[in-house]
Design a protein around this motif. Structure first.
Motif, PDB file in Angstrom:
ATOM      1  N   VAL A  71       0.852  -1.192   0.000  1.00 56.64           N
ATOM      2  CA  VAL A  71       0.000   0.000   0.000  1.00 56.64           C
ATOM      3  C   VAL A  71       0.885   1.237   0.000  1.00 56.64           C
ATOM      4  O   VAL A  71       1.856   1.308   0.762  1.00 56.64           O
ATOM      5  CB  VAL A  71      -0.916   0.058   1.247  1.00 56.64           C
ATOM      6  N   VAL A  72       0.554   2.204  -0.857  1.00 61.63           N
ATOM      7  CA  VAL A  72       1.301   3.464  -0.887  1.00 61.63           C
ATOM      8  C   VAL A  72       0.332   4.647  -0.911  1.00 61.63           C
ATOM      9  O   VAL A  72      -0.836   4.494  -1.250  1.00 61.63           O
ATOM     10  CB  VAL A  72       2.222   3.566  -2.134  1.00 61.63           C
ATOM     11  N   ARG A  73       0.846   5.826  -0.515  1.00 60.64           N
ATOM     12  CA  ARG A  73       0.070   7.051  -0.669  1.00 60.64           C
ATOM     13  C   ARG A  73       0.841   7.971  -1.617  1.00 60.64           C
ATOM     14  O   ARG A  73       2.044   8.184  -1.435  1.00 60.64           O
ATOM     15  CB  ARG A  73      -0.140   7.742   0.673  1.00 60.64           C
ATOM     16  N   SER A  74       0.149   8.494  -2.613  1.00 60.64           N
ATOM     17  CA  SER A  74       0.838   9.348  -3.580  1.00 60.64           C
ATOM     18  C   SER A  74       0.753  10.802  -3.135  1.00 60.64           C
ATOM     19  O   SER A  74      -0.087  11.161  -2.300  1.00 60.64           O
ATOM     20  CB  SER A  74       0.202   9.200  -4.965  1.00 60.64           C
ATOM     21  N   SER A  75       1.598  11.662  -3.694  1.00 64.04           N
ATOM     22  CA  SER A  75       1.552  13.087  -3.363  1.00 64.04           C
ATOM     23  C   SER A  75       0.288  13.737  -3.939  1.00 64.04           C
ATOM     24  O   SER A  75      -0.020  14.889  -3.649  1.00 64.04           O
ATOM     25  CB  SER A  75       2.815  13.794  -3.869  1.00 64.04           C
ATOM     26  N   LEU A  76      -0.460  13.006  -4.759  1.00 66.23           N
ATOM     27  CA  LEU A  76      -1.762  13.489  -5.241  1.00 66.23           C
ATOM     28  C   LEU A  76      -2.855  13.139  -4.230  1.00 66.23           C
ATOM     29  O   LEU A  76      -4.036  13.314  -4.493  1.00 66.23           O
ATOM     30  CB  LEU A  76      -2.100  12.849  -6.590  1.00 66.23           C
ATOM     31  N   ASP A  77      -2.414  12.557  -3.085  1.00 66.18           N
ATOM     32  CA  ASP A  77      -3.314  12.173  -2.002  1.00 66.18           C
ATOM     33  C   ASP A  77      -4.260  11.034  -2.371  1.00 66.18           C
ATOM     34  O   ASP A  77      -5.429  11.023  -1.989  1.00 66.18           O
ATOM     35  CB  ASP A  77      -4.111  13.390  -1.498  1.00 66.18           C
ATOM     36  N   THR A  78      -3.773  10.097  -3.147  1.00 68.45           N
ATOM     37  CA  THR A  78      -4.558   8.885  -3.402  1.00 68.45           C
ATOM     38  C   THR A  78      -3.816   7.700  -2.807  1.00 68.45           C
ATOM     39  O   THR A  78      -2.584   7.691  -2.754  1.00 68.45           O
ATOM     40  CB  THR A  78      -4.749   8.633  -4.910  1.00 68.45           C
ATOM     41  N   LEU A  79      -4.596   6.698  -2.358  1.00 70.72           N
ATOM     42  CA  LEU A  79      -4.020   5.480  -1.799  1.00 70.72           C
ATOM     43  C   LEU A  79      -3.991   4.402  -2.873  1.00 70.72           C
ATOM     44  O   LEU A  79      -5.001   4.148  -3.517  1.00 70.72           O
ATOM     45  CB  LEU A  79      -4.864   4.977  -0.624  1.00 70.72           C
ATOM     46  N   GLY A  80      -2.845   3.796  -3.056  1.00 70.88           N
ATOM     47  CA  GLY A  80      -2.731   2.724  -4.048  1.00 70.88           C
ATOM     48  C   GLY A  80      -2.499   1.381  -3.377  1.00 70.88           C
ATOM     49  O   GLY A  80      -1.693   1.274  -2.459  1.00 70.88           O
ATOM     50  N   TYR A  81      -3.236   0.380  -3.831  1.00 70.57           N
ATOM     51  CA  TYR A  81      -3.135  -0.967  -3.262  1.00 70.57           C
ATOM     52  C   TYR A  81      -2.703  -1.947  -4.338  1.00 70.57           C
ATOM     53  O   TYR A  81      -3.056  -1.785  -5.503  1.00 70.57           O
ATOM     54  CB  TYR A  81      -4.493  -1.443  -2.735  1.00 70.57           C
ATOM     55  N   SER A  82      -1.993  -2.985  -3.919  1.00 71.63           N
ATOM     56  CA  SER A  82      -1.727  -4.067  -4.866  1.00 71.63           C
ATOM     57  C   SER A  82      -1.713  -5.413  -4.147  1.00 71.63           C
ATOM     58  O   SER A  82      -1.326  -5.500  -2.978  1.00 71.63           O
ATOM     59  CB  SER A  82      -0.389  -3.850  -5.579  1.00 71.63           C
TER      60      SER A  82
END
Lengths: 149, 363
Positions: A71-82
């Motif tokens: 799980v990561v958080r981008s500087s665009l303030d979205t959470l990404g899951y894989s």
């Protein structure tokens, strides 16, 4: 809402099945434009694979398979899951980063064009090749005519 | 009396070093890469994944290399590794109807929707050693003519055809939570879901022999290979944090549906019965054996007399696991010096007493 989830399910599936070298290669540049915080570092574990008796009866446990999640958080303030089959941490990290970017309307379109669609084409080509190979082994029965006509 | 015996560390270390050298073999030969095993010994990899109970071709190939090709040892290695990983999820049930089929045959219908597709198989080969393979560097010539794309004809299941006519018992889903024998060892009588899980992990040779025994009359159930399928299926999970289904990739599986002898059911109808087999990768012999044994173990359900090994649940399930079996057989190699001393003393005492009694008789 439903379609948003369906779209996301679709790209997550493509990212999970992507050949890892192509995925990393195609997304290398796009990923540099944004920074990410790692919320859950890529970690390897298992998923119990379930099946059904006769494919529609009671469920049973077939066995485990390896899986890597991230799980990561981008500087665009979205959470990404894989959640990726296998034990490839780079694959899981990159897929999570891309999932985060794909949720941003502008970046999303770019990633779809540069990464998701090309990979989808690759996957479809591989599938078609396999289907052709399989099709060549299809039995064409014919009946020998016996006796006089 | 308990005597702790120490020593032997040096010998053990040397033995392990020797094992590593023997495994490597002659330095004149290039070392075997794990990727080569994965690609070129794929059926061994599939067996290790199925019985080792972890789908991960690279790990299975590594285990085969480390075990110098001893597959039961490789299965043991993979099982041991499995215990070091956390289990994050349980997947949604895979759907073999949606399989990208690489092989599909039926012995019950010649012409069936979707056709008979042979795929890569040893069937119809002459079992003559191919000395061309001895010559190095010879790739098999690819002379597959381009086949025109066929109209996609959906592969209706054989079992579905029979169900529609009301000729075969249905598999029904009561939505009960499946047993997990890796967490709760089976108790007897056990649930069919526990049996299936144990059979997937079970030794192919053991299940093959049991399946064969049913054909030879020890628990006869009159099987037809209704349908065998091999191909890729998608695996998906529903992570709690997302709340929707996500595909994590695809795996290759083999599936066998046996159509077994008909019987009169409780409701008075006569229907075919069925057995099911499923495994990781390409493992046709295994899933056929599994389906035969699955049906044999349903003897109780159909009021059949249970008198043969393949029908006895506890016998089959508690002996089919080759890691457990190998462990218990191998433990005989551990020091039993004290046990044996007491046996020796006992047998000597008996013989001495008998000899004394005989002398008394003669005098």
């Amino acid at each position: 809402m439903n379609t948003a989830i369906e779209q996301r399910q679709h790209w997550m599936s493509v990212l999970a099945k992507a050949p890892v070298d192509e995925l990393l290669g195609l997304s290398e540049d796009a990923i540099k434009e944004v920074s990410f915080d790692v919320i859950r570092a890529p970690e390897v574990g298992l998923t119990q694979v379930r099946a059904r008796m006769g494919n529609k009866g009671e469920r049973f446990n077939l066995g485990d398979m390896t899986l890597t999640r991230c799980v990561v958080r981008s500087s665009l303030d979205t959470l990404g899951y894989s959640y990726i089959a296998g034990r490839h941490k780079d694959h899981a990290l990159r897929a999570a980063q891309l999932d985060a970017l794909l949720q941003d309307p502008q970046m999303g379109e770019v990633i779809m064009d540069r990464v998701v669609r090309p990979i989808e084409t690759l996957l479809l080509e591989a599938e078609a090749k396999k289907r052709r190979e399989t099709d060549a082994t299809r039995v064409d029965f014919f009946t020998l005519v016996r006796g006089e006509d | 009396m308990y005597v702790a015996v120490k020593g032997g560390e040096k010998a053990i270390r040397a033995a392990h070093e020797l094992l590593a050298r023997r495994r490597r073999g002659s330095e004149e030969q290039p070392e075997l890469a794990v990727a080569q095993i994965e690609e070129q010994l794929s059926l061994a990899v599939d067996r290790v994944m199925t019985e080792g109970s972890v789908y991960d071709p690279e790990l299975a190939a590594l285990a085969i290399k480390q075990a110098a090709g001893d597959l039961v040892e490789a299965i043991f290695l993979l099982r041991a590794y499995r215990t070091t990983l956390n289990r994050f999820y349980s997947s949604e049930p895979i759907d073999t109807d949606a399989m990208q089929v690489e092989r599909r045959i039926s012995a019950t219908y010649k012409d069936l929707p979707g056709g008979q597709v042979l795929g890569s198989t040893f069937d119809y080969t002459h079992r003559l050693l191919d000395f061309a393979l001895l010559a190095e560097g010879e790739a098999a010539e690819s002379n597959t003519e381009e086949v025109e794309e066929r109209v996609e004809e959906s592969m209706v299941r054989v079992s579905q055809l029979l169900e529609q006519e009301g000729l075969m018992v249905h598999e029904t889903d009561t939505e009960s939570e499946p047993a997990d024998i890796t967490r709760d060892p089976p108790t007897y009588p056990s649930d069919r879901s526990a049996r299936m899980q144990a059979l997937v992990r079970g030794d192919e040779g053991f299940l093959l022999a049991l399946g064969y025994s049913t054909q030879r009359g020890y628990g006869r159930n009159h099987p037809f290979a209704g349908e065998i399928r091999i191909g890729e299926v998608d695996v998906s999970i529903v992570p709690e944090e997302l709340g929707f289904e996500v595909e994590i990739g695809s795996i290759q599986v083999s599936e066998c549906e046996m159509v077994n002898g008909f019987t009169r059911l409780e409701d008075g109808e006569v229907k075919f019965t069925r057995g099911y087999g499923l495994g990781f990768g390409q493992c046709e012999r295994k899933v056929m054996s599994m389906a035969l044994v699955d049906r044999a173990l349903q003897a109780d359900k159909y009021d059949e007399e249970i008198k043969s090994p393949a029908q006895q649940e506890e016998f089959v399930l508690s002996h089919c696991d080759n890691v457990e079996a190998a462990g218990f057989v191998s433990h005989l190699k551990l020091p039993h010096y004290v046990d044996f001393q007491s046996e020796l003393e006992l047998i000597r005492r008996i013989r001495k007493a008998e000899a004394a009694a005989q002398e008394e008789d003669q005098s």
